[in-house]
Scaffold this motif. Sequence first.
Motif, PDB file in Angstrom:
ATOM      1  N   ILE A   1       0.872  -1.268   0.135  1.00 25.63           N
ATOM      2  CA  ILE A   1       0.172   0.098   0.088  1.00 25.63           C
ATOM      3  C   ILE A   1       1.155   1.147  -0.019  1.00 25.63           C
ATOM      4  O   ILE A   1       1.980   1.259   0.538  1.00 25.63           O
TER       5      ILE A   1
ATOM      6  N   GLU B   1      -3.916   3.084   5.557  1.00 30.70           N
ATOM      7  CA  GLU B   1      -5.340   2.524   5.295  1.00 30.70           C
ATOM      8  C   GLU B   1      -5.601   1.675   6.829  1.00 30.70           C
ATOM      9  O   GLU B   1      -4.983   1.358   7.493  1.00 30.70           O
TER      10      GLU B   1
ATOM     11  N   ILE C   1     -13.405  -0.208   4.890  1.00 26.97           N
ATOM     12  CA  ILE C   1     -12.024   0.088   4.576  1.00 26.97           C
ATOM     13  C   ILE C   1     -11.990   1.630   4.086  1.00 26.97           C
ATOM     14  O   ILE C   1     -12.681   1.904   3.332  1.00 26.97           O
ATOM     15  N   SER C   2     -10.823   2.363   4.504  1.00 31.20           N
ATOM     16  CA  SER C   2     -10.727   3.690   4.267  1.00 31.20           C
ATOM     17  C   SER C   2      -9.180   4.113   4.154  1.00 31.20           C
ATOM     18  O   SER C   2      -8.394   3.659   4.879  1.00 31.20           O
ATOM     19  N   TYR C   3      -9.015   4.898   3.270  1.00 25.37           N
ATOM     20  CA  TYR C   3      -7.679   5.272   2.803  1.00 25.37           C
ATOM     21  C   TYR C   3      -7.742   6.778   2.103  1.00 25.37           C
ATOM     22  O   TYR C   3      -8.606   7.074   1.499  1.00 25.37           O
TER      23      TYR C   3
ATOM     24  N   ASP D   1       1.838   3.019   5.322  1.00 28.14           N
ATOM     25  CA  ASP D   1       2.220   3.128   3.968  1.00 28.14           C
ATOM     26  C   ASP D   1       3.553   2.467   3.653  1.00 28.14           C
ATOM     27  O   ASP D   1       4.535   2.506   4.541  1.00 28.14           O
TER      28      ASP D   1
ATOM     29  N   HIS E   1      -0.054   4.432   1.090  1.00 25.16           N
ATOM     30  CA  HIS E   1      -0.513   5.074   1.866  1.00 25.16           C
ATOM     31  C   HIS E   1      -1.047   4.631   3.532  1.00 25.16           C
ATOM     32  O   HIS E   1      -1.111   3.430   3.345  1.00 25.16           O
TER      33      HIS E   1
ATOM     34  N   TYR F   1      -8.725  -0.998   7.994  1.00 23.13           N
ATOM     35  CA  TYR F   1      -9.803  -2.037   7.830  1.00 23.13           C
ATOM     36  C   TYR F   1     -10.541  -2.199   9.309  1.00 23.13           C
ATOM     37  O   TYR F   1      -9.661  -2.522  10.179  1.00 23.13           O
TER      38      TYR F   1
END
Length: 139
Positions: free
Chosen positions: A78, A82, A130-132, A112, A80, A84
Motif C-alpha cells: 500500500i 489504510e 476500508i478507508s484510505y 504506507d 498510504h 480495515y
Amino acid sequence: MLLSALGLIAAIQAAPASPPAGIGVVIREADTMVRQVPPHNGEGMSTAYRISDGVPNRAMEFRKRVMHPGAAIGLHPIAHDEVYYVVSGEGEVTSDGVTTRMRAGDAAYLFDGNVVGIRQTGEVDLVLIISYPLAQRKN
C-alpha cells in the motif's frame, strides 16, 4: 420575464445530479453494490460497496466489503495509511508477514509501505469498512 423564468426552470431541471463543490452528499450503499472476486489476486467471492466512488472531488476512499466464507484480499503493498475496521465476522489480517486474528470491533491500522492482505476465517461473512486517503482528489 416569463421566458427567462422558464429558461431558468429548464436549466435547473437539466442540471446534473452532482452537488456543487463543498456540498456534502448522501450515498445509498445498495446503489454501489458489486459482487466480485476480492482484489489483489484475491480468492473466493465478496460483495463490494464502493461507497465513495461516485463522490465528486473526493480526497479519500471509503468502502464496505463483505468477504464471504473462504474469501481473501491478496497480499499487496500500500502507498498510504489504510484502515480495515471489522463490523462483523472473523478474519486474519497480514501486514509485513505478521498475521493477526480480527473480530467485530477490531481495527487494523496499516502503514504506507506495508504489504497487507486479509482473509475471512469464521463461519459467517467478514464485513469490513476500508478507508484510505487518495494521493490527489478524484472527480
